[in-house]
Design a protein around this motif. Structure first.
Motif, PDB file in Angstrom:
ATOM      1  N   HIS A 170      -2.285   9.817  10.539  1.00 27.92           N
ATOM      2  CA  HIS A 170      -2.224  10.661   9.351  1.00 27.92           C
ATOM      3  C   HIS A 170      -3.472  10.635   8.469  1.00 27.92           C
ATOM      4  CE1 HIS A 170       2.009  10.322  10.549  1.00 27.92           C
ATOM      5  NE2 HIS A 170       2.087  11.539  10.060  1.00 27.92           N
ATOM      6  N   VAL A 171      -4.402   9.735   8.718  1.00 33.15           N
ATOM      7  CA  VAL A 171      -5.633   9.733   7.918  1.00 33.15           C
ATOM      8  C   VAL A 171      -6.619  10.732   8.493  1.00 33.15           C
ATOM      9  CG1 VAL A 171      -5.425   7.322   7.190  1.00 33.15           C
ATOM     10  CG2 VAL A 171      -6.797   7.882   9.183  1.00 33.15           C
ATOM     11  N   ILE A 215      -0.328   5.209  10.209  1.00 34.10           N
ATOM     12  CA  ILE A 215      -1.386   5.529   9.261  1.00 34.10           C
ATOM     13  C   ILE A 215      -2.546   6.222   9.983  1.00 34.10           C
ATOM     14  CG2 ILE A 215      -3.157   4.501   7.771  1.00 34.10           C
ATOM     15  CD1 ILE A 215      -0.974   2.346   7.066  1.00 34.10           C
ATOM     16  N   THR A 251     -10.425   9.989   3.742  1.00 28.54           N
ATOM     17  CA  THR A 251      -9.214   9.467   3.093  1.00 28.54           C
ATOM     18  C   THR A 251      -9.602   8.248   2.270  1.00 28.54           C
ATOM     19  OG1 THR A 251      -7.750  10.283   4.822  1.00 28.54           O
ATOM     20  CG2 THR A 251      -6.927   8.461   3.479  1.00 28.54           C
ATOM     21  N   ARG A 252      -9.060   8.150   1.060  1.00 22.42           N
ATOM     22  CA  ARG A 252      -9.403   7.037   0.160  1.00 22.42           C
ATOM     23  C   ARG A 252      -8.537   5.803   0.436  1.00 22.42           C
ATOM     24  NH1 ARG A 252      -8.616   8.657  -5.674  1.00 22.42           N
ATOM     25  NH2 ARG A 252      -6.697   9.409  -4.769  1.00 22.42           N
ATOM     26  N   LEU A 253      -9.176   4.649   0.373  1.00 25.31           N
ATOM     27  CA  LEU A 253      -8.517   3.351   0.382  1.00 25.31           C
ATOM     28  C   LEU A 253      -8.896   2.713  -0.948  1.00 25.31           C
ATOM     29  CD1 LEU A 253      -7.057   0.906   1.739  1.00 25.31           C
ATOM     30  CD2 LEU A 253      -9.316   0.236   2.596  1.00 25.31           C
ATOM     31  N   ARG A 309       5.519   3.342   1.557  1.00 23.78           N
ATOM     32  CA  ARG A 309       4.967   2.033   1.210  1.00 23.78           C
ATOM     33  C   ARG A 309       4.844   1.201   2.478  1.00 23.78           C
ATOM     34  NH1 ARG A 309       3.871   0.372  -3.459  1.00 23.78           N
ATOM     35  NH2 ARG A 309       4.164  -1.820  -3.033  1.00 23.78           N
ATOM     36  N   VAL A 342       0.855  -1.172   0.000  1.00 26.02           N
ATOM     37  CA  VAL A 342       0.000   0.000   0.000  1.00 26.02           C
ATOM     38  C   VAL A 342       0.893   1.224   0.000  1.00 26.02           C
ATOM     39  CG1 VAL A 342      -1.610   1.325   1.435  1.00 26.02           C
ATOM     40  CG2 VAL A 342      -1.912  -1.119   1.196  1.00 26.02           C
ATOM     41  N   ARG A 343       0.479   2.243  -0.733  1.00 22.56           N
ATOM     42  CA  ARG A 343       1.165   3.533  -0.697  1.00 22.56           C
ATOM     43  C   ARG A 343       0.281   4.521   0.031  1.00 22.56           C
ATOM     44  NH1 ARG A 343       1.507   2.822  -6.340  1.00 22.56           N
ATOM     45  NH2 ARG A 343       0.045   4.541  -6.442  1.00 22.56           N
ATOM     46  N   PHE A 344       0.899   5.303   0.909  1.00 17.04           N
ATOM     47  CA  PHE A 344       0.159   6.335   1.624  1.00 17.04           C
ATOM     48  C   PHE A 344       1.138   7.418   2.027  1.00 17.04           C
ATOM     49  CE2 PHE A 344      -1.685   7.940   5.702  1.00 17.04           C
ATOM     50  CZ  PHE A 344      -2.762   8.604   5.144  1.00 17.04           C
ATOM     51  N   ARG A 345       0.828   8.644   1.638  1.00 22.17           N
ATOM     52  CA  ARG A 345       1.649   9.813   1.971  1.00 22.17           C
ATOM     53  C   ARG A 345       3.125   9.601   1.644  1.00 22.17           C
ATOM     54  NH1 ARG A 345      -0.886  13.353   6.613  1.00 22.17           N
ATOM     55  NH2 ARG A 345       0.855  14.599   5.919  1.00 22.17           N
TER      56      ARG A 345
END
Length: 157
Positions: A147-148, A144, A152-154, A12, A6-9
């Protein structure tokens, strides 16, 4: 299930998904993670096990449940014990739901049998599948969660 990424901000993270892989036709009990764009709509935590991770997080109490009975009016919604229909306990003995991000899969208007309780939570161990949720290493999940924000999209492909 092989861990996926998963990538977020800009970072990975390793994660695991449901034992049934991903699906475009989610059904209650199939063990699959639904494909699509889901939104984060809530954050729950166990106040007896951790500090509030962010201001908008809500505590999980001993009577908090999530209805998984497709025939119940409260299907795929938070409910409180005592509750006559089938429901999953949110305050578990194990740490899986100590920190839970709620998604909008089949919510707020739930269609019977389309799946319930598609959450983001900690994994049992790397590579061990969920029942349809997305799960992370506990430290990564805490990062996570800090920071969400609601909305926020998943994205599950």
């Amino acid at each position: 299930m092989i861990p996926t990424g998963v990538r977020f901000r800009g970072r990975r993270f390793a994660c695991v998904i449901g034992r049934g892989g991903t699906t475009g036709c989610k059904r209650e009990g199939d063990g699959a993670t639904p494909r699509g764009v889901h939104r984060i709509v809530g954050l729950l935590y166990r106040p007896d096990r951790m500090a509030r991770p962010v201001g908008w997080a809500r505590p999980i109490g001993p009577r908090d449940l999530w209805c998984d009975d497709p025939g119940a009016a409260a299907y795929n919604h938070a409910v409180r014990a005592p509750f006559a229909a089938s429901a999953e306990r949110l305050r578990r003995a194990d740490p899986l739901y100590d920190l839970v991000l709620l998604t909008d899969w089949n919510w707020p208007v739930a269609r019977a049998g389309r799946g319930s309780a598609i959450f983001v939570h900690r994994w049992r161990r790397p590579g061990y599948p969920t029942e349809g949720c997305v799960a992370f290493d506990p430290g990564d999940l805490r990062w996570i969660a800090r920071h969400v924000q609601p909305g926020t999209r998943l994205i599950v492909v």
